[in-house]
Design a protein around this motif. Structure first.
Motif, short mmCIF file in Angstrom:
data_model
loop_
_atom_site.label_atom_id
_atom_site.label_comp_id
_atom_site.label_asym_id
_atom_site.label_seq_id
_atom_site.Cartn_x
_atom_site.Cartn_y
_atom_site.Cartn_z
N GLN A 51 0.87 -1.22 -0.12
CA GLN A 51 -0.09 0.10 0.13
C GLN A 51 0.83 1.42 0.04
OE1 GLN A 51 -0.57 -2.53 2.88
NE2 GLN A 51 -1.42 -3.36 1.18
N TYR A 52 0.47 2.19 -0.82
CA TYR A 52 1.27 3.38 -0.90
C TYR A 52 0.24 4.52 -0.54
CZ TYR A 52 4.40 0.35 -3.39
OH TYR A 52 5.14 -0.62 -3.74
N ALA A 53 0.68 5.28 0.56
CA ALA A 53 -0.12 6.49 0.78
C ALA A 53 0.71 7.83 0.70
CB ALA A 53 -0.62 6.30 2.44
N ASP A 54 0.07 8.67 0.04
CA ASP A 54 0.62 9.86 -0.18
C ASP A 54 1.05 10.70 1.23
OD1 ASP A 54 1.19 10.83 -3.06
OD2 ASP A 54 -1.28 9.89 -3.35
N ILE A 55 2.14 11.31 1.25
CA ILE A 55 2.55 11.95 2.64
C ILE A 55 3.19 13.22 2.14
CG2 ILE A 55 2.72 9.88 4.06
CD1 ILE A 55 5.54 9.87 3.72
N GLY A 56 3.18 14.25 3.04
CA GLY A 56 3.93 15.33 2.97
C GLY A 56 5.16 15.36 3.46
N ILE A 57 6.07 16.45 3.36
CA ILE A 57 7.50 16.54 3.90
C ILE A 57 7.67 16.35 5.51
CG2 ILE A 57 9.55 17.89 4.09
CD1 ILE A 57 8.89 18.88 1.10
N ALA A 58 6.67 17.03 6.08
CA ALA A 58 6.54 16.98 7.69
C ALA A 58 6.28 15.59 8.12
CB ALA A 58 5.52 18.02 7.93
N GLU A 59 5.35 14.86 7.53
CA GLU A 59 5.18 13.54 7.86
C GLU A 59 6.19 12.47 7.31
OE1 GLU A 59 2.68 10.14 9.11
OE2 GLU A 59 3.12 12.20 9.65
N ALA A 60 7.00 12.69 6.38
CA ALA A 60 7.98 12.04 6.02
C ALA A 60 9.16 12.08 7.12
CB ALA A 60 8.66 12.38 4.37
N LYS A 61 9.58 13.48 7.66
CA LYS A 61 10.59 13.57 8.42
C LYS A 61 10.04 12.79 9.73
CE LYS A 61 12.12 17.85 6.80
NZ LYS A 61 12.34 19.30 7.01
N ARG A 62 8.81 13.01 10.24
CA ARG A 62 8.32 12.31 11.33
C ARG A 62 8.70 10.72 11.30
NH1 ARG A 62 4.58 9.40 13.46
NH2 ARG A 62 3.33 9.14 11.96
N LEU A 63 7.88 10.22 10.29
CA LEU A 63 8.25 8.47 10.14
C LEU A 63 9.76 8.27 10.13
CD1 LEU A 63 5.64 8.19 7.26
CD2 LEU A 63 5.51 7.14 9.54
N ILE A 64 10.58 9.07 9.35
CA ILE A 64 12.21 8.76 9.65
C ILE A 64 12.61 8.82 10.81
CG2 ILE A 64 14.35 9.59 8.77
CD1 ILE A 64 13.05 10.22 6.01
N ARG A 65 12.36 9.90 11.79
CA ARG A 65 12.64 10.10 13.21
C ARG A 65 11.96 8.79 13.96
NH1 ARG A 65 11.30 15.41 12.69
NH2 ARG A 65 9.30 15.15 13.40
N ALA A 66 10.99 8.20 13.43
CA ALA A 66 10.31 7.17 14.36
C ALA A 66 10.99 5.86 13.90
CB ALA A 66 8.75 6.98 13.86
N GLY A 67 12.03 5.87 13.12
CA GLY A 67 12.53 4.35 12.61
C GLY A 67 11.87 3.74 11.32
#
Length: 104
Positions: A51-67
């Protein structure tokens, strides 16, 4: 055109991915960079098993920080070794700047 996605397999969050032109790049936490991912590209265009859910830059950064995108080196040592040797990996800020430029 650059787009960001959260790639999931059911409830399992696998990757923060960037669709750059027609290539799929996935963020690998072990290297801190986005790497070309032919398997994800093949799934995105042909298999559609994930599954591919469109995200923005802020969400991408949050997910990266979350591991999201951290790979267990003892489970995939060859992949991690290839990613570490990849001289074409892209820094997240380069990917995000490309997306921001597309939105401007």
């Amino acid at each position: 055109m650059t787009r960001l996605f959260l790639v999931k397999d059911g409830e399992n969050e696998l990757w923060v991915a960037a669709l750059v032109d027609e290539d799929v790049w996935t963020y690998v936490g072990n290297t801190g960079k986005f790497h070309l991912n032919e398997g994800a590209r093949h799934d995105y265009y042909f298999l559609n098993q994930l599954q591919y859910a469109d995200i923005g830059i802020a969400e991408a950064k949050r997910l990266i920080r979350a591991g999201v995108g951290m790979v267990a080196e003892d489970e995939l040592p060859d992949s991690v070794r290839r990613w570490r040797a990849d001289t074409k990996g892209m820094d997240p800020e380069v990917v995000f700047a490309s997306m921001a430029a597309d939105l401007a």
